[in-house]
Design a protein around this motif. Sequence first.
Motif, PDB file in Angstrom:
ATOM      1  N   CYS A   1       0.688  -1.867   0.045  1.00  0.00           N
ATOM      2  CA  CYS A   1       0.135   0.197  -0.027  1.00  0.00           C
ATOM      3  C   CYS A   1       0.476   1.334  -0.366  1.00  0.00           C
ATOM      4  O   CYS A   1       0.454   1.963  -0.571  1.00  0.00           O
ATOM      5  CB  CYS A   1      -1.252  -0.308   1.173  1.00  0.00           C
ATOM      6  SG  CYS A   1      -1.994  -1.480   1.290  1.00  0.00           S
ATOM      7  N   THR A   2       1.630   1.343   0.308  1.00  0.00           N
ATOM      8  CA  THR A   2       3.016   2.679   0.284  1.00  0.00           C
ATOM      9  C   THR A   2       3.351   2.439  -0.402  1.00  0.00           C
ATOM     10  O   THR A   2       3.191   3.415  -1.296  1.00  0.00           O
ATOM     11  CB  THR A   2       3.960   1.999   1.860  1.00  0.00           C
ATOM     12  OG1 THR A   2       3.485   1.414   3.103  1.00  0.00           O
ATOM     13  CG2 THR A   2       4.925   3.219   2.039  1.00  0.00           C
TER      14      THR A   2
ATOM     15  N   ALA B   1       1.898   2.055  -3.648  1.00  0.00           N
ATOM     16  CA  ALA B   1       1.728   2.183  -4.830  1.00  0.00           C
ATOM     17  C   ALA B   1       0.782   3.424  -3.553  1.00  0.00           C
ATOM     18  O   ALA B   1       0.199   4.249  -5.757  1.00  0.00           O
ATOM     19  CB  ALA B   1      -0.140   1.459  -4.415  1.00  0.00           C
ATOM     20  N   MET B   2       0.813   3.972  -3.241  1.00  0.00           N
ATOM     21  CA  MET B   2       0.610   5.680  -2.850  1.00  0.00           C
ATOM     22  C   MET B   2       1.126   6.589  -3.813  1.00  0.00           C
ATOM     23  O   MET B   2       0.623   7.455  -3.825  1.00  0.00           O
ATOM     24  CB  MET B   2       1.098   6.298  -1.545  1.00  0.00           C
ATOM     25  CG  MET B   2       0.537   6.808  -0.767  1.00  0.00           C
ATOM     26  SD  MET B   2      -1.354   6.931  -0.605  1.00  0.00           S
ATOM     27  CE  MET B   2      -1.547   6.318   1.368  1.00  0.00           C
TER      28      MET B   2
ATOM     29  N   GLU C   1      -8.242   7.789  -3.670  1.00  0.00           N
ATOM     30  CA  GLU C   1      -7.154   6.304  -3.961  1.00  0.00           C
ATOM     31  C   GLU C   1      -6.623   7.213  -2.954  1.00  0.00           C
ATOM     32  O   GLU C   1      -6.418   5.471  -2.672  1.00  0.00           O
ATOM     33  CB  GLU C   1      -6.211   7.162  -4.929  1.00  0.00           C
ATOM     34  CG  GLU C   1      -6.838   6.489  -6.707  1.00  0.00           C
ATOM     35  CD  GLU C   1      -6.140   6.752  -8.060  1.00  0.00           C
ATOM     36  OE1 GLU C   1      -6.507   6.633  -9.114  1.00  0.00           O
ATOM     37  OE2 GLU C   1      -5.140   7.286  -8.308  1.00  0.00           O
TER      38      GLU C   1
ATOM     39  N   LEU D   1      -6.001   3.413  -0.548  1.00  0.00           N
ATOM     40  CA  LEU D   1      -5.095   2.883   0.156  1.00  0.00           C
ATOM     41  C   LEU D   1      -5.301   3.024   1.596  1.00  0.00           C
ATOM     42  O   LEU D   1      -4.391   2.142   1.953  1.00  0.00           O
ATOM     43  CB  LEU D   1      -3.752   3.590  -0.688  1.00  0.00           C
ATOM     44  CG  LEU D   1      -3.477   2.967  -1.952  1.00  0.00           C
ATOM     45  CD1 LEU D   1      -2.216   3.945  -2.560  1.00  0.00           C
ATOM     46  CD2 LEU D   1      -3.275   1.478  -1.755  1.00  0.00           C
ATOM     47  N   THR D   2      -5.114   4.185   2.385  1.00  0.00           N
ATOM     48  CA  THR D   2      -5.100   4.447   3.461  1.00  0.00           C
ATOM     49  C   THR D   2      -6.316   3.313   4.495  1.00  0.00           C
ATOM     50  O   THR D   2      -5.964   2.377   5.090  1.00  0.00           O
ATOM     51  CB  THR D   2      -5.499   5.127   4.216  1.00  0.00           C
ATOM     52  OG1 THR D   2      -4.412   6.389   2.867  1.00  0.00           O
ATOM     53  CG2 THR D   2      -4.875   5.970   6.130  1.00  0.00           C
TER      54      THR D   2
ATOM     55  N   LEU E   1      -7.919   0.463   3.132  1.00  0.00           N
ATOM     56  CA  LEU E   1      -7.422  -0.802   3.261  1.00  0.00           C
ATOM     57  C   LEU E   1      -6.154  -1.019   3.674  1.00  0.00           C
ATOM     58  O   LEU E   1      -5.859  -2.227   4.212  1.00  0.00           O
ATOM     59  CB  LEU E   1      -6.669  -1.084   1.569  1.00  0.00           C
ATOM     60  CG  LEU E   1      -5.944  -2.241   1.062  1.00  0.00           C
ATOM     61  CD1 LEU E   1      -7.235  -3.461   1.493  1.00  0.00           C
ATOM     62  CD2 LEU E   1      -5.416  -2.078  -0.590  1.00  0.00           C
ATOM     63  N   ALA E   2      -5.102  -0.449   3.676  1.00  0.00           N
ATOM     64  CA  ALA E   2      -3.881  -0.827   4.815  1.00  0.00           C
ATOM     65  C   ALA E   2      -4.400  -0.208   6.654  1.00  0.00           C
ATOM     66  O   ALA E   2      -4.022  -1.203   7.138  1.00  0.00           O
ATOM     67  CB  ALA E   2      -2.829   0.215   4.835  1.00  0.00           C
TER      68      ALA E   2
END
Length: 144
Positions: A42-43, A45-46, A54, A58-59, A61-62
């Motif tokens: 996730c980091t 992909a950020m 988006e 991501l945040t 999701l993590a």
Amino acid sequence: MPHTDHERHGSSDLRRRSRREAAGFLRTLPVSADPAAPLRACTEAMSAASTPAEIHALTELAAGGEDAGLVSLRNLLRAAGTRCREQGHAQLADRYDRTSDLLDIADRTLFQLGVDLLSSTYDTSTDPSTPRLVSVGRTEGDPT
């Protein structure tokens, strides 16, 4: 004043000893050898996230929700506190519990950050079926 194991052995020594002692136990568990891999993904992909949606996804999701990393870590710390208490280490149990409380605060803060990000992104004064997106990243054709 009597010395504790912690004073006689450095923290690195204690951690190595613990890993050796727990190695067999850990091999029997159905856990990844790298439990932080999804968070790192996730980091990474950020940097490709180009919209607040988006970033939020991501945040979330993590860290967000009962099955995500932050809440799972909080639950692990609470379980560690329970085990310490059962084994007669009440002060250590309290420290685990207080640390898990900090993760609760972080979870609520991240939730509010997500709401704030999305509120700043979507014009809530217009029709909610047509959100106004704001780009936060570089788009194709932008100069570097």
